[in-house]
Every structure is written in structure tokens, then in C-alpha cells.
Design a protein around this motif. Structure first.
Motif, PDB file in Angstrom:
ATOM      1  N   ALA A   1     -16.421   7.269  17.777  1.00 38.87           N
ATOM      2  CA  ALA A   1     -15.475   7.996  16.943  1.00 38.87           C
ATOM      3  C   ALA A   1     -14.547   7.014  16.244  1.00 38.87           C
ATOM      4  O   ALA A   1     -14.167   5.985  16.805  1.00 38.87           O
ATOM      5  N   PRO A   2     -14.186   7.276  14.988  1.00 34.52           N
ATOM      6  CA  PRO A   2     -13.287   6.370  14.279  1.00 34.52           C
ATOM      7  C   PRO A   2     -11.921   6.331  14.932  1.00 34.52           C
ATOM      8  O   PRO A   2     -11.424   7.333  15.443  1.00 34.52           O
ATOM      9  N   ASP A   3     -11.296   5.147  14.925  1.00 38.24           N
ATOM     10  CA  ASP A   3      -9.977   5.009  15.523  1.00 38.24           C
ATOM     11  C   ASP A   3      -8.911   5.726  14.716  1.00 38.24           C
ATOM     12  O   ASP A   3      -7.863   6.081  15.232  1.00 38.24           O
ATOM     13  N   SER A   4      -9.145   5.948  13.429  1.00 39.63           N
ATOM     14  CA  SER A   4      -8.161   6.604  12.576  1.00 39.63           C
ATOM     15  C   SER A   4      -8.861   7.245  11.405  1.00 39.63           C
ATOM     16  O   SER A   4     -10.051   7.031  11.170  1.00 39.63           O
ATOM     17  N   ILE A   5      -8.124   8.047  10.647  1.00 36.56           N
ATOM     18  CA  ILE A   5      -8.697   8.671   9.455  1.00 36.56           C
ATOM     19  C   ILE A   5      -9.029   7.616   8.407  1.00 36.56           C
ATOM     20  O   ILE A   5      -9.909   7.798   7.587  1.00 36.56           O
ATOM     21  N   ASP A   6      -8.325   6.473   8.433  1.00 34.80           N
ATOM     22  CA  ASP A   6      -8.638   5.405   7.492  1.00 34.80           C
ATOM     23  C   ASP A   6     -10.074   4.922   7.679  1.00 34.80           C
ATOM     24  O   ASP A   6     -10.783   4.650   6.711  1.00 34.80           O
ATOM     25  N   ALA A   7     -10.502   4.809   8.944  1.00 32.08           N
ATOM     26  CA  ALA A   7     -11.866   4.373   9.207  1.00 32.08           C
ATOM     27  C   ALA A   7     -12.874   5.441   8.811  1.00 32.08           C
ATOM     28  O   ALA A   7     -13.995   5.140   8.440  1.00 32.08           O
ATOM     29  N   LEU A   8     -12.449   6.701   8.867  1.00 32.32           N
ATOM     30  CA  LEU A   8     -13.354   7.791   8.537  1.00 32.32           C
ATOM     31  C   LEU A   8     -13.662   7.845   7.050  1.00 32.32           C
ATOM     32  O   LEU A   8     -14.799   8.046   6.643  1.00 32.32           O
ATOM     33  N   VAL A   9     -12.657   7.680   6.175  1.00 31.76           N
ATOM     34  CA  VAL A   9     -12.873   7.810   4.734  1.00 31.76           C
ATOM     35  C   VAL A   9     -13.273   6.513   4.072  1.00 31.76           C
ATOM     36  O   VAL A   9     -13.645   6.494   2.915  1.00 31.76           O
ATOM     37  N   GLY A  10     -13.205   5.378   4.789  1.00 34.47           N
ATOM     38  CA  GLY A  10     -13.682   4.134   4.191  1.00 34.47           C
ATOM     39  C   GLY A  10     -12.646   3.032   4.256  1.00 34.47           C
ATOM     40  O   GLY A  10     -11.454   3.275   4.425  1.00 34.47           O
ATOM     41  N   HIS A  11     -13.121   1.806   4.089  1.00 33.30           N
ATOM     42  CA  HIS A  11     -12.236   0.653   4.223  1.00 33.30           C
ATOM     43  C   HIS A  11     -11.249   0.550   3.066  1.00 33.30           C
ATOM     44  O   HIS A  11     -10.216  -0.097   3.182  1.00 33.30           O
ATOM     45  N   ALA A  12     -11.573   1.168   1.905  1.00 27.72           N
ATOM     46  CA  ALA A  12     -10.700   1.064   0.748  1.00 27.72           C
ATOM     47  C   ALA A  12      -9.517   2.018   0.821  1.00 27.72           C
ATOM     48  O   ALA A  12      -8.665   1.998  -0.047  1.00 27.72           O
ATOM     49  N   ALA A  13      -9.468   2.874   1.835  1.00 27.08           N
ATOM     50  CA  ALA A  13      -8.404   3.864   1.938  1.00 27.08           C
ATOM     51  C   ALA A  13      -7.142   3.229   2.495  1.00 27.08           C
ATOM     52  O   ALA A  13      -7.175   2.291   3.277  1.00 27.08           O
TER      53      ALA A  13
ATOM     54  N   GLY B   1       5.286  13.896   1.682  1.00 27.95           N
ATOM     55  CA  GLY B   1       4.817  13.525   3.012  1.00 27.95           C
ATOM     56  C   GLY B   1       3.888  12.343   2.938  1.00 27.95           C
ATOM     57  O   GLY B   1       3.731  11.704   1.891  1.00 27.95           O
ATOM     58  N   GLU B   2       3.241  12.072   4.053  1.00 25.60           N
ATOM     59  CA  GLU B   2       2.340  10.924   4.153  1.00 25.60           C
ATOM     60  C   GLU B   2       0.902  11.393   4.082  1.00 25.60           C
ATOM     61  O   GLU B   2       0.542  12.417   4.667  1.00 25.60           O
ATOM     62  N   HIS B   3       0.079  10.653   3.360  1.00 23.59           N
ATOM     63  CA  HIS B   3      -1.329  11.004   3.261  1.00 23.59           C
ATOM     64  C   HIS B   3      -2.166   9.749   3.064  1.00 23.59           C
ATOM     65  O   HIS B   3      -1.640   8.662   2.842  1.00 23.59           O
ATOM     66  N   VAL B   4      -3.470   9.943   3.152  1.00 24.77           N
ATOM     67  CA  VAL B   4      -4.422   8.855   2.958  1.00 24.77           C
ATOM     68  C   VAL B   4      -4.940   8.921   1.533  1.00 24.77           C
ATOM     69  O   VAL B   4      -5.283   9.994   1.032  1.00 24.77           O
ATOM     70  N   VAL B   5      -4.995   7.789   0.866  1.00 25.21           N
ATOM     71  CA  VAL B   5      -5.414   7.742  -0.531  1.00 25.21           C
ATOM     72  C   VAL B   5      -6.496   6.683  -0.693  1.00 25.21           C
ATOM     73  O   VAL B   5      -6.462   5.634  -0.063  1.00 25.21           O
ATOM     74  N   ASP B   6      -7.498   6.990  -1.530  1.00 32.45           N
ATOM     75  CA  ASP B   6      -8.494   5.999  -1.920  1.00 32.45           C
ATOM     76  C   ASP B   6      -8.752   6.165  -3.413  1.00 32.45           C
ATOM     77  O   ASP B   6      -7.989   6.832  -4.118  1.00 32.45           O
ATOM     78  N   GLY B   7      -9.813   5.562  -3.902  1.00 28.86           N
ATOM     79  CA  GLY B   7     -10.074   5.614  -5.326  1.00 28.86           C
ATOM     80  C   GLY B   7     -10.557   6.953  -5.831  1.00 28.86           C
ATOM     81  O   GLY B   7     -10.632   7.174  -7.041  1.00 28.86           O
ATOM     82  N   LEU B   8     -10.891   7.887  -4.930  1.00 36.36           N
ATOM     83  CA  LEU B   8     -11.451   9.169  -5.332  1.00 36.36           C
ATOM     84  C   LEU B   8     -10.513  10.350  -5.126  1.00 36.36           C
ATOM     85  O   LEU B   8     -10.505  11.282  -5.918  1.00 36.36           O
ATOM     86  N   ASP B   9      -9.725  10.329  -4.042  1.00 30.11           N
ATOM     87  CA  ASP B   9      -8.979  11.528  -3.691  1.00 30.11           C
ATOM     88  C   ASP B   9      -7.829  11.163  -2.761  1.00 30.11           C
ATOM     89  O   ASP B   9      -7.631   9.988  -2.411  1.00 30.11           O
ATOM     90  N   ILE B  10      -7.058  12.175  -2.362  1.00 29.12           N
ATOM     91  CA  ILE B  10      -6.044  12.015  -1.326  1.00 29.12           C
ATOM     92  C   ILE B  10      -6.347  13.002  -0.208  1.00 29.12           C
ATOM     93  O   ILE B  10      -6.891  14.083  -0.446  1.00 29.12           O
TER      94      ILE B  10
END
Length: 204
Positions: free
Chosen positions: A56-68, A168-177
Motif C-alpha cells: 500500500a502507498p505510504d501517502s496519497i502522493d505515492a498513489l497519484v505519482g511522483h510529480a504530485a 484547505g490543503e490538497h494534492v496537485v499534479d499536472g493534470l488535476d487536484i
């Protein structure tokens, strides 16, 4: 013997068994499945399926990709009121006015307030801002832009917006939040009436 409705006589076996189902095919009595079907069944029992386990990924960052990356920002969700009705009554006009509104947002409002267009749907927008004040300013400016694109349009066909904003706080990458706070922003939007802005306590 029993007499069917067609008048023909058909013998009835005294110990006949009711039909049974085998592998989705209706069969009578204790008739065994075909040899090929038995062979497939035996092979399946002898060789259980192997399932690969992934950590299982340690965090949501690992789940959506290294660029997040994770950041704190204000999310603004914009929705067109009764968009389905508008499209059904005036498809070309509604699309033209909506495109003009999106163009004004992306070319004038967002660059002037440090905002970013996250996604544009057929009847909605999701915007992201580093600061609260610019986010609220753009939300009110959207009403002015709506008035501009609706000039000379039948009141029943005018585009009207409802807007929700949440910080608030969220995860962001090149495609979505992504994240819980993005979901909260989307849930605030339906609480607004036509030409209204609903914000969370932190924004207010």
C-alpha cells in the motif's frame, strides 16, 4: 399419463427428477457435464489463481505519482444553473455564451488575480488560487462577466452561476487536484442559489 393442452398424450416417469442448473445450462436429472467441462473444472481446482500483492502507498502522493505535491490553496467551483434546460432550449447560444465566459476567465480574470484554471467542463469550472482575496474577487467578477455575455438574451435563456469556495490543503499534479478539501469545495457549490457565492468559514 397426463394430457397437455395440445391434445397429445405424453408419458410421465414416476420418479422423474426436476431439472437442475449446471454451469449456467439447464440439464435434467443427474446428467454429468461434458468431458471437456469436467477437465476444465478439474484443472481450475488443481491450479488455484495466484494474486500479486502490492504494498500500500505510504501517502496519497505515492498513489497519484511522483510529480504530485501537496499545497494549501483556495479552490473555487463554478456551476451553470439549469444547464441541461439551457442546452435543450438553445444549444448553440448557450455554448457560445459559455465559451465566451470561459475565455474571459482564462485570459483576463485569472492572470490578473494569480489564479489557475484546473479544469473546464461543459457546464462548470474548477479554479485554484494561492490567496483567499483574489479567489473571492474573481467569483464576484464572474457575475459581471455573466451580465456581459447575457446582454440582449431572453431572460429564460441567460446563463446564471452558482459558486462555492473553500480553502484547505490538497494534492496537485499536472493534470488535476485531489483530496478531501477539493471534495468540500464541490459540495459547497450546490448550496448556492443562482448568482450566489457560498464560502467556508475560513474564506469568510
Amino acid at each position: 399419463t397426463a394430457r397437455p393442452s395440445g391434445g397429445l398424450r405424453r408419458p410421465v416417469r414416476p420418479n422423474a427428477r426436476p431439472p437442475t442448473l449446471h454451469r449456467g445450462v439447464l440439464r435434467a436429472g443427474r446428467r454429468r457435464p461434458p468431458r471437456a467441462a469436467r477437465a476444465r473444472r478439474d484443472r481450475a481446482r488443481a491450479t488455484p489463481a495466484k494474486m500479486e500483492r502490492h504494498p500500500a502507498p505510504d501517502s496519497i502522493d505515492a498513489l497519484v505519482g511522483h510529480a504530485a505535491g501537496r499545497r494549501s490553496a483556495t479552490v473555487v467551483v463554478v456551476d451553470v444553473v439549469e444547464s441541461v434546460r439551457l442546452i435543450e432550449r438553445d444549444e448553440a447560444g448557450t455554448i457560445g455564451r459559455w465559451r465566451a465566459l470561459v475565455q474571459a476567465v482564462s485570459e483576463r480574470l485569472l492572470p490578473g488575480h494569480g489564479g489557475r484554471l484546473v479544469k473546464s467542463l461543459g457546464d462548470g469550472l474548477m479554479l485554484e488560487f494561492d490567496e483567499i482575496r483574489p479567489a473571492v474577487a474573481v467569483a464576484f467578477a464572474l457575475c459581471d462577466e455573466c451580465a456581459r455575455v447575457n446582454e440582449g438574451v431572453d431572460p429564460a435563456l441567460r446563463i446564471r452561476l452558482r459558486v462555492g469556495a473553500h480553502v484547505g490543503e490538497h494534492v496537485v499534479d499536472g493534470l488535476d487536484i485531489y483530496g478531501h478539501d477539493v471534495t468540500l469545495a464541490a459540495r459547497l457549490d450546490p448550496l448556492a442559489g443562482p448568482d450566489e457565492l457560498v464560502v467556508c468559514a475560513a474564506v469568510g
